[in-house]
Scaffold this motif. Structure first.
Motif, PDB file in Angstrom:
ATOM      1  N   TRP A  38       3.374   1.580  -1.735  1.00 32.26           N
ATOM      2  CA  TRP A  38       3.654   1.724  -3.169  1.00 32.26           C
ATOM      3  C   TRP A  38       2.420   2.243  -3.899  1.00 32.26           C
ATOM      4  O   TRP A  38       2.508   3.135  -4.736  1.00 32.26           O
ATOM      5  CB  TRP A  38       4.126   0.363  -3.698  1.00 32.26           C
ATOM      6  CG  TRP A  38       4.291   0.211  -5.179  1.00 32.26           C
ATOM      7  CD1 TRP A  38       3.870  -0.851  -5.926  1.00 32.26           C
ATOM      8  CD2 TRP A  38       4.955   1.101  -6.095  1.00 32.26           C
ATOM      9  NE1 TRP A  38       4.211  -0.678  -7.232  1.00 32.26           N
ATOM     10  CE2 TRP A  38       4.879   0.520  -7.373  1.00 32.26           C
ATOM     11  CE3 TRP A  38       5.585   2.333  -5.966  1.00 32.26           C
ATOM     12  CZ2 TRP A  38       5.405   1.121  -8.505  1.00 32.26           C
ATOM     13  CZ3 TRP A  38       6.113   2.948  -7.093  1.00 32.26           C
ATOM     14  CH2 TRP A  38       6.027   2.330  -8.339  1.00 32.26           C
ATOM     15  N   ILE A  39       1.259   1.726  -3.555  1.00 33.88           N
ATOM     16  CA  ILE A  39       0.018   2.192  -4.189  1.00 33.88           C
ATOM     17  C   ILE A  39      -0.245   3.669  -3.858  1.00 33.88           C
ATOM     18  O   ILE A  39      -0.679   4.448  -4.697  1.00 33.88           O
ATOM     19  CB  ILE A  39      -1.181   1.319  -3.735  1.00 33.88           C
ATOM     20  CG1 ILE A  39      -1.048  -0.077  -4.320  1.00 33.88           C
ATOM     21  CG2 ILE A  39      -2.516   1.952  -4.123  1.00 33.88           C
ATOM     22  CD1 ILE A  39      -2.087  -1.071  -3.839  1.00 33.88           C
ATOM     23  N   TRP A  49       0.816  -1.220   0.000  1.00 34.21           N
ATOM     24  CA  TRP A  49       0.000   0.000   0.000  1.00 34.21           C
ATOM     25  C   TRP A  49       0.845   1.264   0.000  1.00 34.21           C
ATOM     26  O   TRP A  49       0.427   2.293  -0.528  1.00 34.21           O
ATOM     27  CB  TRP A  49      -0.978  -0.022   1.178  1.00 34.21           C
ATOM     28  CG  TRP A  49      -2.133  -0.920   0.888  1.00 34.21           C
ATOM     29  CD1 TRP A  49      -2.197  -2.270   1.093  1.00 34.21           C
ATOM     30  CD2 TRP A  49      -3.373  -0.546   0.272  1.00 34.21           C
ATOM     31  NE1 TRP A  49      -3.400  -2.754   0.656  1.00 34.21           N
ATOM     32  CE2 TRP A  49      -4.150  -1.728   0.158  1.00 34.21           C
ATOM     33  CE3 TRP A  49      -3.912   0.659  -0.177  1.00 34.21           C
ATOM     34  CZ2 TRP A  49      -5.429  -1.722  -0.405  1.00 34.21           C
ATOM     35  CZ3 TRP A  49      -5.194   0.659  -0.715  1.00 34.21           C
ATOM     36  CH2 TRP A  49      -5.932  -0.514  -0.832  1.00 34.21           C
ATOM     37  N   ALA A  97      -2.253   7.856 -10.141  1.00 28.90           N
ATOM     38  CA  ALA A  97      -2.425   7.652 -11.587  1.00 28.90           C
ATOM     39  C   ALA A  97      -3.912   7.585 -11.920  1.00 28.90           C
ATOM     40  O   ALA A  97      -4.377   8.155 -12.911  1.00 28.90           O
ATOM     41  CB  ALA A  97      -1.712   6.373 -12.017  1.00 28.90           C
ATOM     42  N   HIS A 107      -5.433  10.957 -11.670  1.00 29.83           N
ATOM     43  CA  HIS A 107      -5.004  11.725 -12.830  1.00 29.83           C
ATOM     44  C   HIS A 107      -5.886  11.396 -14.036  1.00 29.83           C
ATOM     45  O   HIS A 107      -6.340  12.283 -14.756  1.00 29.83           O
ATOM     46  CB  HIS A 107      -3.534  11.406 -13.135  1.00 29.83           C
ATOM     47  CG  HIS A 107      -2.968  12.233 -14.233  1.00 29.83           C
ATOM     48  ND1 HIS A 107      -2.480  13.511 -14.026  1.00 29.83           N
ATOM     49  CD2 HIS A 107      -2.813  11.973 -15.549  1.00 29.83           C
ATOM     50  CE1 HIS A 107      -2.059  13.991 -15.171  1.00 29.83           C
ATOM     51  NE2 HIS A 107      -2.235  13.083 -16.112  1.00 29.83           N
ATOM     52  N   TYR A 137       4.612   8.033  -8.182  1.00 28.05           N
ATOM     53  CA  TYR A 137       4.473   6.932  -9.124  1.00 28.05           C
ATOM     54  C   TYR A 137       3.364   5.959  -8.743  1.00 28.05           C
ATOM     55  O   TYR A 137       3.184   4.945  -9.390  1.00 28.05           O
ATOM     56  CB  TYR A 137       5.796   6.162  -9.229  1.00 28.05           C
ATOM     57  CG  TYR A 137       6.975   7.040  -9.492  1.00 28.05           C
ATOM     58  CD1 TYR A 137       7.136   7.650 -10.746  1.00 28.05           C
ATOM     59  CD2 TYR A 137       7.925   7.290  -8.500  1.00 28.05           C
ATOM     60  CE1 TYR A 137       8.222   8.471 -11.003  1.00 28.05           C
ATOM     61  CE2 TYR A 137       9.014   8.124  -8.749  1.00 28.05           C
ATOM     62  CZ  TYR A 137       9.156   8.707  -9.994  1.00 28.05           C
ATOM     63  OH  TYR A 137      10.219   9.523 -10.245  1.00 28.05           O
ATOM     64  N   LEU A 182      -0.185   4.026  -7.917  1.00 32.02           N
ATOM     65  CA  LEU A 182      -1.343   3.697  -8.734  1.00 32.02           C
ATOM     66  C   LEU A 182      -2.526   4.604  -8.433  1.00 32.02           C
ATOM     67  O   LEU A 182      -3.256   5.017  -9.329  1.00 32.02           O
ATOM     68  CB  LEU A 182      -1.726   2.251  -8.439  1.00 32.02           C
ATOM     69  CG  LEU A 182      -2.753   1.662  -9.379  1.00 32.02           C
ATOM     70  CD1 LEU A 182      -2.158   1.502 -10.758  1.00 32.02           C
ATOM     71  CD2 LEU A 182      -3.226   0.327  -8.849  1.00 32.02           C
ATOM     72  N   ASN A 196       2.046   5.883  -3.212  1.00 34.97           N
ATOM     73  CA  ASN A 196       3.184   6.753  -3.557  1.00 34.97           C
ATOM     74  C   ASN A 196       2.718   7.962  -4.370  1.00 34.97           C
ATOM     75  O   ASN A 196       2.069   7.814  -5.400  1.00 34.97           O
ATOM     76  CB  ASN A 196       4.209   5.942  -4.361  1.00 34.97           C
ATOM     77  CG  ASN A 196       5.477   6.721  -4.632  1.00 34.97           C
ATOM     78  OD1 ASN A 196       5.469   7.693  -5.375  1.00 34.97           O
ATOM     79  ND2 ASN A 196       6.553   6.316  -3.986  1.00 34.97           N
TER      80      ASN A 196
END
Lengths: 297, 302
Positions: B135-136, B133, B146, B149, B141, B143, B138
């Motif tokens: 990483w998700i 999580w 993204a 966005h 970068y 997800l 972040n």
């Protein structure tokens, strides 16, 4: 506690509904159920899929926009992550600590559960209440005094600091006590006529039938030890005795921006737990619902 | 040579007592050394200006540590953060878990698979899953940003923003531990007689009425159990706070448990940390008593 296993099995009552809705309404309902089921699957499983994908891509593929949702089968991440920390040592430490703890918990719970469930002795209710009150003492509260106790025992940074404080389980004792209470008295009387000692009765008659309870206690102790973090994190300082999750957290501290390597490490450290869970999923879920039995009183 | 029967009886009794105490000794010792005495010890430490390096230099301060705590902003701030975390995970978690469990009680396609998926995060380690999580979430970068966005929504700082960090941790915690409550509710629901639910449906009750008048009252002991268990769990949550935010940014995720850790093992302020532990102990112990009282009523009720 065995009935909880069966209770779990009866989880899908499918009585013929008397008030049958119209065909169209049923179809709408079905479509709605499929959509909700799919959303739940994605919500709960996607993070696992995502970490596997990240671990199998090049760093530049991971940092691009839009991100790649498919693997490129890049296995260097695994090789790199594996070589940058003493993972094998962490694994062996974890397996050793988890196995010994589980074994000790089973032994201490069987003995105490048998005493509370099948033996008569003065002060039984009082001692049992004392054991139950242990459950009220929260884990975080014990960190400070136990740190000092372990320091005085010269046990800091050893396996023992991670094993002995967890070698007794109120939950395990409670579960086995319930089981022994439900054993018919005639069984013991018959064994006595055959000249069996209490210990032999326990070993040869009582235990084999306690299997479901033992499995529940065993897998949850093993899992709890494998997943534990705060305790070993505080009580140990060198990788030679540290378990896998503490190792992973150290790795996060040193390689925190290497997302592909970090993902690879997450995958290979979590895989054993996942495999265990998939193999024993029925027992895991039965065990979770057995936890409610723990408060029936 | 033959013993009289009553002497033999007494001897057998004594042997039974001895066996019982012997069998209780191993777990009794563990509880005594690592739980019971330490619980008293922490109370004792909390009354001292405890010297971590040399215990003999510790100085008695009475209730001084407690007074310092309740007059410090840090303490009240951590309680506030803990309260936010509790609200975000406990009532929300109980409602979501109940809804999912009710959904799974029907003949849903892929029912077993969904149940497995919901439960899977609960059995996987918090360190490993919180890294996923991290990483998700972040901000550059990850997800999630993204996705925002793509939807033309403003991107967020998530765990690096004082406003969103706690929400991020709450999302992770819900994802990680919802499965346990769902399984408990499923066990509870299957205990409710299907005839009763059927009868209410024949009488023309809607699903909502069935939930309100049939399922909810019968399920209330289970609901209380889940509430108490998850409150105790949330009060002690530590790992995800350590790996995901380390209490920051700007102490926006420093819960009382996390404050306890920093006081004790970062600042070596053992006395204050012990006083904080005693306060947490009182809160959690009180909750456990409530739960035990209610579960006793439940057996009576059945």
């Amino acid at each position: 506690m065995a009935p909880t296993t069966r209770q779990e099995d009866s989880g899908s009552p499918s009585p013929p509904t008397l008030k049958t809705p119209g065909r169209g309404a049923r179809r709408v309902r079905r479509a709605f159920q499929v959509v909700v089921a799919a959303v739940l699957l994605v919500l709960f499983l996607f993070p696992f899929y995502w970490v596997v994908i990240t671990s199998l891509n090049h760093t530049n593929q991971v940092l691009q926009f839009p991100p790649s949702f498919l693997p490129h089968w890049v296995f260097q991440n695994y090789a790199r992550a594996w070589s940058e920390a003493p993972w094998l040592r962490y694994f062996l430490n974890t397996i050793f600590i988890a196995l010994v703890t589980t074994l000790l918990v089973l032994v201490t719970s069987i003995l105490a559960g048998f005493a509370f469930g099948s033996l008569r002795f003065p002060g039984k209710n009082l001692i049992f209440a004392g054991f139950l009150s242990i459950m009220m003492v929260p884990y975080v509260v014990l960190i400070i005094p136990d740190y000092i106790v372990l320091k005085d025992l010269h046990w800091l940074n050893t396996y023992w600091a991670q094993i002995f404080p967890f070698a007794g389980s109120v939950f395990g004792i409670f579960l086995l006590r319930q089981f022994f209470l439900s054993l018919p008295l005639e069984l013991w009387e018959a064994a006595q006529i055959d000249g069996a000692s209490r210990f032999r009765f326990l070993r040869q008659v009582a235990l084999p039938s306690a299997r479901p309870a033992l499995v529940t206690i065993g897998i949850y102790t093993f899992l709890g030890t494998w997943n534990s973090f705060l305790w070993p994190f505080i009580m140990t300082s060198s990788p030679s005795v540290q378990p896998i999750e503490v190792g992973l957290s150290t790795f996060l501290g040193t390689n925190g921006t290497d997302w592909t390597g970090l993902s690879a490490a997450v995958v290979f450290t979590t895989l054993p737990v996942m495999v265990l869970f998939l193999l024993l999923q029925r027992e895991f879920m039965a065990g979770a619902s057995a936890a409610t039995g723990g408060v029936k009183g | 040579m033959s013993q009289n029967p009553s002497a033999q009886f007494v001897r057998r009794r004594m042997r039974e007592y001895f066996t019982a105490y012997l069998y209780l000794t191993p777990s009794g010792l563990v509880f005594l050394v690592f739980t019971l005495l330490p619980a008293l010890f922490v109370l004792y430490i909390s009354l001292f200006n405890w010297n971590f390096l040399n215990e003999s230099l510790s100085r008695w301060v009475g209730l001084g540590n407690y007074r310092d705590l309740v007059t410090s902003g840090q303490f009240w701030h951590s309680l506030l953060i803990t309260a936010y975390f509790l609200i975000g995970t406990v009532p929300v978690g109980v409602i979501l878990a109940l809804v999912i469990a009710m959904f799974l009680m029907d003949q849903v396609p892929g029912r077993a698979l969904v149940r497995l998926a919901v439960f899977a995060p609960y059995v996987t380690p918090v360190v490993a899953t919180s890294i996923i999580w991290l990483w998700i979430f972040n901000p550059e970068y990850g997800l999630l940003n993204a996705l925002l966005h793509l939807l033309h929504l403003p991107e967020l700082g998530w765990l690096q923003s004082p406003h969103w960090a706690l929400i991020g941790i709450i999302i992770f915690t819900l994802w990680h531990s919802l499965g346990f409550s769902v399984i408990i509710f499923l066990a509870g629901l299957s205990g409710i007689s299907t005839e009763l639910r059927e009868a209410s449906r024949i009488d023309g009750a809607t699903r909502l009425q069935e939930l309100r008048h049939v399922v909810w009252p019968l399920l209330s002991p289970i609901t209380l159990f889940v509430l108490v268990i998850s409150t105790i769990g949330a009060l002690q949550a530590f790992t995800q706070f350590y790996t995901m935010t380390a209490g920051g940014p700007l102490a926006s995720t420093t819960t009382t448990s996390y404050l306890l850790y920093t006081l004790a093992f970062i600042f070596y302020n053992t006395g204050h940390a012990a006083a904080l532990a005693v306060i947490l102990f009182l809160i959690i112990g009180g909750l456990t008593l409530v739960q035990m009282g209610v579960s006793r009523r439940r057996t009576f009720y059945q």
